[in-house]
Design an enzyme around this catalytic site. Structure first.
Site: not given
Ligand code: NOJ
Length: 522
Positions: A255, A30, A24, A196, A315-316, A99, A22
């Site tokens: 995917e 980000d 900011n 995806d 991430h799943d 992605d 991060d």
């Protein structure tokens, strides 16, 4: 074929942008945060980054519900920040894979807002609308896949959340609009895409009922033959591939929804995608014969011009270190990493995997992921594997200066990049060495693979071979000392790498949970 092809021989590293860094101080990672850590990634030795979505999104599904495919969500930066990230990555010879979520949009996407407004508008047929619920199709996130929209007095279809309506790919305008999105990013200079759930784009034109089967949830009680894997997909992949091939060295990995190795192989190769994910490893226990069976099955389908790929974490799903390791000990995590990075196939690393990040545990009230909220405690959702990257031992792990969107794992004080850089035997240094061996030895990139023991009980051993080189990878999945395979004992080998600090030479017995890599003397 060139000697080195980044997507075949290299390592691809997945970044979940909101959890990486991060810059900011809004508690979300980000794009400038990623740019600031490119030197770290370059030192790690990876060849490409895949960025999970950073496009404008209402965040019903944390970015996988996109409201504009060709812009950057202000919370993650600007288009200028993206161009800068791309340029800085390329300076370091790191490719950038985006992605793309083209199966559905957010329900706040202007296309859907227009489509939903009335039955008569230019985009009325851009989504899948029906007067009555036409079939038994279910949403994979729970409930019926059809939701009523009073504006049109009709139902629309969504495989995921109600907030993620599926596009009607049978409509040529939709197809064109989506191909335009792809071209937009290609023209901007990106190197590839992770598509995806690409094999869901087309649904049966007649919307027939899926046949029933046994399963736990209603979604699993159907054979998904009409809401997935429709034949129209192949012609589209053909078109997409020609578009990609008109640029240099671009790459598309799909995917695969409900992936089997057969299916993943079917969608890959010339005229189709460069690769399609096979997630079989993520279902395997910490057991050498389980993994060998998976490798051999995949190899049987992914042969010739079809190139395999391997995934342990994303991430799943629960992180590999949480599935396999015991407590904070990294022995087992190193064994599976050594396997991932020495197989015949593109390895995908998930951010933090190189430092052995574990899943966080969350109370019910802390769950953000919609399927987790719906199915708790049977299924707790996917937040646990998405926690902030652990850079150092400062508050919030050096990820942010404020409380992050998800909690940092409490082990961050000792498990972090800065600490592991100081420890020569850390999993981070081990991962770096594995990647650099893969770079150095073409046999580890595209060499053939042969298992040394057909049904291993404790030690998984395989050879990677080109005409000039033979590498042996020996992985002790047991907690006991084990002898080296006799085939290895009988030739002359040099030790390239061991995960154990006490190994004397190439031929010493294997330490518990040791990963050892040897090169044959020439
Ligand atoms: C697959 C993605 O990996 C997952 O995170 C997402 O929720 C669904 N597709 C819907 O886009």
């Amino acid at each position: 074929m060139p000697d080195f092809l980044w997507w075949r021989d290299g390592v691809i590293y997945q970044i979940y942008p909101r959890s990486f860094a991060d810059s900011n101080g809004n508690g979300l990672g980000d794009l400038p945060g990623i740019t600031a850590h490119l030197d770290y990634l370059s030192d790690l030795g990876i060849d490409a980054i895949w960025l999970s979505p950073f496009y404008p999104t209402p965040d019903a599904d944390f970015g996988y519900d996109i409201s504009d495919h060709t812009d950057v969500d202000l919370r993650f930066g600007t288009m200028g920040d993206f161009d800068n990230l791309l340029a800085e990555a390329h300076k370091r010879n790191i490719r950038v894979v985006l992605d793309l979520v083209l199966n559905h949009t957010s329900d706040q996407h202007p296309w859907f807002l227009e489509s939903r407004a009335s039955r008569k508008n230019p985009k009325s047929d851009w989504y899948i609308w029906q007067d009555h619920i036409p079939n038994n199709w279910q949403s994979v996130f729970g409930g019926r896949a059809w939701t009523y929209a009073p504006e049109r007095e009709q139902y629309f279809y969504h495989m995921f959340l109600t907030e993620q309506p599926d596009l009607n790919w049978h409509n040529p305008e939709v197809r064109q609009a989506q191909l335009d999105v792809i071209r937009f990013w290609l023209e901007r200079g990106v190197d590839g895409f992770r598509l995806d759930v690409f094999n869901l784009y087309f649904k049966d034109a007649m919307l027939r009922n899926n046949p029933k089967k046994l399963g736990l949830r209603p979604f699993d009680q159907q054979r998904h033959i009409y809401d997935a894997d429709r034949p129209e997909m192949i012609a589209l992949l053909n078109e997409l591939r020609s578009m990609m091939d008109s640029y240099t060295e671009r790459y598309a990995v799909g995917e695969t929804f409900i992936a089997s190795p057969e299916k993943a192989a079917w969608y890959s190769g010339p005229g189709k995608l460069h690769a399609a994910f096979n997630f079989d490893f993520t279902f395997r226990r910490y057991n050498p014969s389980q993994f060998l069976e998976s490798i051999q099955r995949w190899d049987q389908f992914a042969s010739g011009e079809i190139w395999p790929n391997y995934v342990l974490s994303n991430h799943d799903i629960v992180r590999a270190a949480s599935r396999y390791a015991k407590g904070e000990d990294d022995g087992r995590a190193k064994v599976v990493l050594a396997m991932l990075l020495t197989l015949r196939g593109t390895p995908f690393l998930y951010y933090g995997e190189e430092i052995g990040m574990r899943d966080i545990s969350l109370k019910r009230s802390e769950i953000l992921d919609p399927p987790g909220q719906r199915y708790w405690p049977l299924y707790k959702g996917r937040d646990a594997c998405r926690s902030p990257m652990q850079w150092d031992d400062s508050p919030f792990a050096g990820f942010s200066t404020v409380k992050p969107w998800l909690p940092v794992h409490p082990n961050y004080a000792t498990r972090n990049v800065a600490a592991q850089l100081e420890q020569p035997d850390s999993i981070l240094h081990f991962t770096r060495r594995l990647i650099s061996l893969r770079k150095e030895y073409p046999a580890l990139q595209h060499g053939a693979i042969t298992a040394m023991t057909p049904k291993p009980r404790k030690v998984l051993a395989y050879l990677r071979k080109t005409h000039e080189q033979t590498i042996a990878v020996v992985l002790n999945f047991s907690g006991s000392k084990e002898s080296l395979d006799s085939a290895i004992q009988n030739s002359s080998w040099n030790l390239l790498l061991s995960s154990s600090t006490t190994v004397g030479n190439a031929r010493s017995p294997l330490e518990p949970h040791e990963a050892r890599i040897l090169v044959e003397e020439t």
